[in-house]
Motif scaffolding. Structure first.
Motif, PDB file in Angstrom:
ATOM      1  N   GLU A 161      36.534  45.299  19.669  1.00 58.37           N
ATOM      2  CA  GLU A 161      35.605  46.385  19.995  1.00 58.37           C
ATOM      3  C   GLU A 161      34.202  46.093  19.463  1.00 58.37           C
ATOM      4  OE1 GLU A 161      36.049  49.253  21.921  1.00 58.37           O
ATOM      5  OE2 GLU A 161      37.824  48.116  22.512  1.00 58.37           O
ATOM      6  N   ARG A 162      34.114  45.562  18.259  1.00 59.56           N
ATOM      7  CA  ARG A 162      32.786  45.239  17.706  1.00 59.56           C
ATOM      8  C   ARG A 162      32.135  44.129  18.529  1.00 59.56           C
ATOM      9  NH1 ARG A 162      31.718  47.775  12.256  1.00 59.56           N
ATOM     10  NH2 ARG A 162      29.639  47.163  12.867  1.00 59.56           N
ATOM     11  N   LYS A 163      32.931  43.169  18.950  1.00 59.72           N
ATOM     12  CA  LYS A 163      32.409  42.088  19.779  1.00 59.72           C
ATOM     13  C   LYS A 163      31.810  42.660  21.064  1.00 59.72           C
ATOM     14  CE  LYS A 163      34.112  38.363  22.547  1.00 59.72           C
ATOM     15  NZ  LYS A 163      34.676  38.921  23.713  1.00 59.72           N
ATOM     16  N   GLU A 164      32.550  43.552  21.701  1.00 62.49           N
ATOM     17  CA  GLU A 164      32.074  44.138  22.958  1.00 62.49           C
ATOM     18  C   GLU A 164      30.854  45.035  22.755  1.00 62.49           C
ATOM     19  OE1 GLU A 164      32.880  43.414  26.124  1.00 62.49           O
ATOM     20  OE2 GLU A 164      34.011  41.839  25.122  1.00 62.49           O
ATOM     21  N   THR A 204      28.764  30.637  20.269  1.00 63.77           N
ATOM     22  CA  THR A 204      29.766  29.870  19.523  1.00 63.77           C
ATOM     23  C   THR A 204      30.682  30.813  18.739  1.00 63.77           C
ATOM     24  OG1 THR A 204      28.277  27.972  19.367  1.00 63.77           O
ATOM     25  CG2 THR A 204      30.106  28.073  17.785  1.00 63.77           C
ATOM     26  N   VAL A 205      30.095  31.766  18.061  1.00 66.67           N
ATOM     27  CA  VAL A 205      30.898  32.720  17.290  1.00 66.67           C
ATOM     28  C   VAL A 205      31.791  33.538  18.217  1.00 66.67           C
ATOM     29  CG1 VAL A 205      30.782  34.775  15.817  1.00 66.67           C
ATOM     30  CG2 VAL A 205      29.301  32.825  15.348  1.00 66.67           C
ATOM     31  N   THR A 206      31.280  33.903  19.376  1.00 67.24           N
ATOM     32  CA  THR A 206      32.071  34.662  20.342  1.00 67.24           C
ATOM     33  C   THR A 206      33.248  33.831  20.851  1.00 67.24           C
ATOM     34  OG1 THR A 206      30.193  36.011  21.000  1.00 67.24           O
ATOM     35  CG2 THR A 206      32.002  35.847  22.578  1.00 67.24           C
ATOM     36  N   THR A 207      33.007  32.582  21.167  1.00 71.35           N
ATOM     37  CA  THR A 207      34.088  31.700  21.625  1.00 71.35           C
ATOM     38  C   THR A 207      35.134  31.541  20.525  1.00 71.35           C
ATOM     39  OG1 THR A 207      32.586  30.509  23.089  1.00 71.35           O
ATOM     40  CG2 THR A 207      34.623  29.376  22.472  1.00 71.35           C
ATOM     41  N   TRP A 208      34.675  31.313  19.296  1.00 67.13           N
ATOM     42  CA  TRP A 208      35.590  31.178  18.164  1.00 67.13           C
ATOM     43  C   TRP A 208      36.395  32.467  17.971  1.00 67.13           C
ATOM     44  CZ3 TRP A 208      35.980  33.708  13.438  1.00 67.13           C
ATOM     45  CH2 TRP A 208      36.824  33.101  12.504  1.00 67.13           C
ATOM     46  N   THR A 209      35.729  33.606  18.053  1.00 64.13           N
ATOM     47  CA  THR A 209      36.403  34.898  17.899  1.00 64.13           C
ATOM     48  C   THR A 209      37.479  35.072  18.968  1.00 64.13           C
ATOM     49  OG1 THR A 209      34.428  35.893  16.929  1.00 64.13           O
ATOM     50  CG2 THR A 209      36.060  37.405  17.842  1.00 64.13           C
ATOM     51  N   ASP A 210      37.144  34.766  20.201  1.00 60.23           N
ATOM     52  CA  ASP A 210      38.121  34.883  21.295  1.00 60.23           C
ATOM     53  C   ASP A 210      39.345  34.011  21.020  1.00 60.23           C
ATOM     54  OD1 ASP A 210      36.502  36.670  22.653  1.00 60.23           O
ATOM     55  OD2 ASP A 210      35.643  35.144  23.975  1.00 60.23           O
ATOM     56  N   GLU A 211      39.117  32.802  20.529  1.00 61.14           N
ATOM     57  CA  GLU A 211      40.233  31.902  20.225  1.00 61.14           C
ATOM     58  C   GLU A 211      41.078  32.458  19.077  1.00 61.14           C
ATOM     59  OE1 GLU A 211      41.314  29.323  21.969  1.00 61.14           O
ATOM     60  OE2 GLU A 211      39.700  29.786  23.370  1.00 61.14           O
ATOM     61  N   MET A 212      40.450  32.987  18.057  1.00 61.24           N
ATOM     62  CA  MET A 212      41.184  33.547  16.915  1.00 61.24           C
ATOM     63  C   MET A 212      42.005  34.775  17.340  1.00 61.24           C
ATOM     64  SD  MET A 212      40.591  31.497  14.470  1.00 61.24           S
ATOM     65  CE  MET A 212      40.384  30.201  15.683  1.00 61.24           C
TER      66      MET A 212
END
Length: 176
Positions: free
Chosen positions: A99-102, A141-149
């Motif tokens: 939710e925070r990401k979005e 990069t952080v978003t991609t990493w977050t999605d993977e995690m």
């Protein structure tokens, strides 16, 4: 409902932490109450337990539902609405991160990209252009990493987190 001292401390602390994260204290306390009690509760009971106004509880529950942290629960033989949260700490963590990401990262990425796509970017000095480009690259990069995690199972994520601490010590040259 009478809260034990430990439950009170947990709820009060969660409320304080919520304010540091930019979340209303009552919203955080309601979430903490539902989590620590571990059973569906109706709004009146929440208001009475926390000693807050029913209208505050109602608004807070709506916010928690918008965050996908609380959902309606039906209790057999009771027509009133009850509310519950997940009791899985990893599911809650994932929900908050998602939710925070979005709400924060995605709009920031969109805005930075719009800045770079704008014809006006050419009027900016090279340093400004570079800062916007670097910030966008970091955010992506952080978003991609977050999605993977977020895709990992909790046990795998826990191993990765522990491994990260070990890698950091190794990189810093520390012994075990």
């Amino acid at each position: 409902m009478e809260l034990t001292p430990v439950k009170q401390k947990f709820i009060l602390h969660w409320g304080e932490m919520g304010t540091l994260w930019g979340v209303n204290r009552t919203v955080s306390q309601i979430h903490a109450l539902l989590y620590i009690v571990g059973k569906p509760m109706q709004a009146e009971e929440i208001a009475d337990t926390l000693g807050v106004a029913r209208s505050n509880v109602s608004n807070s529950l709506k916010e928690l539902q918008n965050w996908k942290l609380v959902k309606l629960a039906h209790v057999m033989g009771d027509r009133r609405a009850h509310f519950e949260t997940s009791l899985d700490v990893w599911e809650l963590f994932r929900t908050v991160v998602r939710e925070r990401k979005e709400r924060e990262f995605t709009p920031t990425i969109d805005t930075l990209q719009q800045c770079l796509d704008s014809p006006d970017i050419k009027q900016e000095d090279k340093e400004t252009q570079a800062r916007i480009t670097e910030t966008l690259a970091l955010m992506k990069t952080v978003t991609t990493w977050t999605d993977e995690m977020l895709r990992l199972e909790p046990a795998t994520l826990m191993k990765l987190l522990k491994m990260g601490a070990t890698v950091q010590k190794f990189v810093r040259g520390e012994k075990k």
